[in-house]
Design an enzyme around this catalytic site. Structure first.
Site, PDB file in Angstrom:
ATOM      1  N   GLU A  41       0.700  -1.269  -0.102  1.00 56.93           N
ATOM      2  CA  GLU A  41      -0.172  -0.063  -0.032  1.00 56.93           C
ATOM      3  C   GLU A  41       0.888   1.367  -0.117  1.00 56.93           C
ATOM      4  O   GLU A  41       0.951   2.073   1.005  1.00 56.93           O
ATOM      5  CB  GLU A  41      -1.004  -0.079   1.173  1.00 56.93           C
ATOM      6  N   GLU A  99      -4.583  -9.039  -1.063  1.00 56.44           N
ATOM      7  CA  GLU A  99      -5.265  -8.830   0.133  1.00 56.44           C
ATOM      8  C   GLU A  99      -6.665  -8.645   0.211  1.00 56.44           C
ATOM      9  O   GLU A  99      -6.969  -7.803  -0.463  1.00 56.44           O
ATOM     10  CB  GLU A  99      -4.267  -7.425   1.000  1.00 56.44           C
TER      11      GLU A  99
END
Length: 522
Positions: free
Chosen positions: A260, A365
């Site tokens: 991220e 994820e």
């Protein structure tokens, strides 16, 4: 709770705050109701429901597996394929000449928290849990994502090179969490698995001394510029990680460019992050990470860019992959499921695939319970299982080749997590009772991971009319066919499947159910 009764017996017991039912037809699921919209299956050191190897019947017959809000859990049945149409109002036709992507695999993450929870169980219960995911009687997980050092699902903040100014990484060392927890569990998982596991590494943050903000958390990126000493050292950190894990016979199929990157560009971000713009990531791959991997003992390790929300596609892919120097080191694009509802799959995944068909799309994820007001663990939540199945089907129907859940196991609070960012997991461990609960989302994953073997190829499916059903079909390497169907509606839907190679298959999708139908064609 290990008591097993004949399937004809229906047992209802009030047990603390939960209802305990031994369901017939649920493959010996010891069902517990915690007051949500469905049940969990309880497992201990001596008993856990299992689907078995999932072998298919001879040509002319089909197998189906059903999970539902009403309590079915991979409930197996078989039937005969019909020569003539059943006359059902809805027909799904398999179109084998329409060929799309091939499956790479499904799995979850061995975080510090997952390892802590698995190891909190007795040896027998640990073995049961690992078997559920990785053995041939389990649900066929073949992908394991491994955080490089700490993330929010750790009990402390650390990296592998916390000595300031250690640009040569002379003091690089794995953590006790790796050596005593994650590595032994990964080795055990590999031993149980009938195929080599595909390990995927993601880093949350570089050491604080390499970063602009001097901290593992919050808004910060690498000091200097790509090609500079911090960026080169950060690339070598990846190589050192691969070298250390290789000492334990654990080799990685892929690394991502970092978890991220958008998080590390947010002011006051609450846990470990490392900010990159798409341009910075492009240049770091081209100048530092790519050449470092190419010159290392691990030149075949795949590199996946992004590792973040599909909200950032196709923009991020364009910036990185339009650059020939970066693009030659990249193999795929990694996406997280958060905020998927905000951006249609067509204009993110679809357009990215259209522009860059030679790079695969991979889900790295996903978890339920991540956003308020619906945070943390919900034992028995069927709606969360439907969210999983919907997202997986949407991803698969938009060229994604694999889908990775987040923590393999959490405790009943949804942790441990040092910043209290509690979420849900397909397996929830209650160490005090020495049991673990398989959530509806575990079975949702299983409807895909158990049946969509590596190299299965998605094929076309056409519907005879408008329907609320969601579905995707695959031809496996042995030419058998698998169809996964999700019914989120509150009523049963009857339909038939027509495979021109074999005939007509009568099917019923009960209200709020997931159905996997599979058959041999030769």
């Amino acid at each position: 709770m290990g008591l097993l009764l004949p399937s004809s017996v229906f047992l209802l017991v009030l047990f603390t705050a939960a209802e305990v039912i031994l369901c017939s037809g649920s493959s010996d699921c010891v069902a517990r109701n915690f007051g949500h919209d469905s049940i969990v299956c309880e497992c201990n050191s001596t008993h856990c429901d299992s689907i078995g190897p999932g072998n298919l019947p001879p040509v002319g017959n089909f197998s189906s597996y059903l999970s539902s809000m009403a309590g079915s859990r991979l409930e197996a049945s078989q039937g005969q394929i019909q020569v003539n149409s059943t006359g059902a109002g809805l027909r799904l036709t398999i179109v084998p000449h329409q060929k799309f992507q091939r499956i790479m695999g499904f799995g979850g993450a061995m975080t510090d928290a997952a390892a802590i929870n698995i190891l909190s169980l007795s040896a027998g219960a640990q073995e049961q849990l690992l078997r559920q995911y990785f053995s041939s009687d389990g649900i066929g997980y073949s992908v394991v994502r491994v955080p490089m050092a700490s993330c929010d699902f750790s009990t402390r903040l650390y990296t592998y090179a916390d000595t300031p100014g250690d640009y040569n990484l002379d003091n690089f060392t794995l953590a006790p969490e790796d050596i005593h927890m994650k590595i032994p569990l990964l080795q055990r998982a590999q031993t149980l698995s009938p195929r080599p596991l595909s390990l995927l590494a993601s880093a949350w943050s570089a050491p604080s001394w390499m970063k602009t903000n001097g901290a593992l958390i919050g808004k910060g990126s690498l000091k200097g510029k790509p090609g500079g000493k911090e960026h080169k050292t950060w690339a070598q950190y990846y190589i050192r990680f691969l070298e250390e894990y290789a000492k334990y016979n654990l080799t990685f199929w892929a690394v991502t460019t970092g978890n991220e990157p958008s998080a590390g560009r947010m002011t006051n971000y609450s846990f470990q992050a490392l900010g990159f713009t798409a341009e910075e990531q492009r240049d770091w791959v081209a100048l530092d990470l790519g050449p470092a991997l190419h010159a290392s003992a691990y030149p075949d390790t795949h590199v996946l860019l992004l590792d973040d929300s599909r909200l950032l596609l196709p923009y991020w892919a364009k910036v990185v992959l339009n650059d020939v120097h970066a693009g030659r080191y990249i193999h795929g694009v990694a996406v997280h499921w958060y905020m998927d509802s905000l951006v249609p799959a067509d204009i993110s995944l679809g357009v990215t695939h259209q522009l860059y068909p030679e790079y695969y799309l991979f889900g790295t994820e996903a978890c339920a319970g991540w956003s308020s007001p619906d945070r943390g663990v919900k034992l028995g939540s069927w709606s969360r299982a439907e969210e999983y199945a919907h997202d997986i089907l949407e991803d698969l129907n938009h060229h994604v080749v694999g889908w990775t859940d987040w923590n393999l196991a959490l405790d009943p609070t949804g942790g441990p997590n040092w910043v209290k960012n509690f979420v849900d997991s397909p397996i929830v461990v209650d160490a005090k009772q020495d049991v673990f609960y398989k959530q509806p989302s575990f079975y949702s994953m299983a409807h895909f991971s158990k049946f969509l073997l590596e190299d299965s190829q998605r094929v076309g499916v056409s519907s005879s009319g408008k329907t609320q059903l969601e579905y995707s079909a695959f031809v496996r390497p042995d030419s058998s066919v698998v169809l996964v169907v999700l019914n989120k509606a509150s009523s049963e839907i009857q339909f038939e499947v027509w495979d021109p190679a074999v005939g007509y298959i009568p099917c019923t999708a009960p209200a709020h159910s997931i159905l996997t139908v599979a058959w041999n064609t030769r």
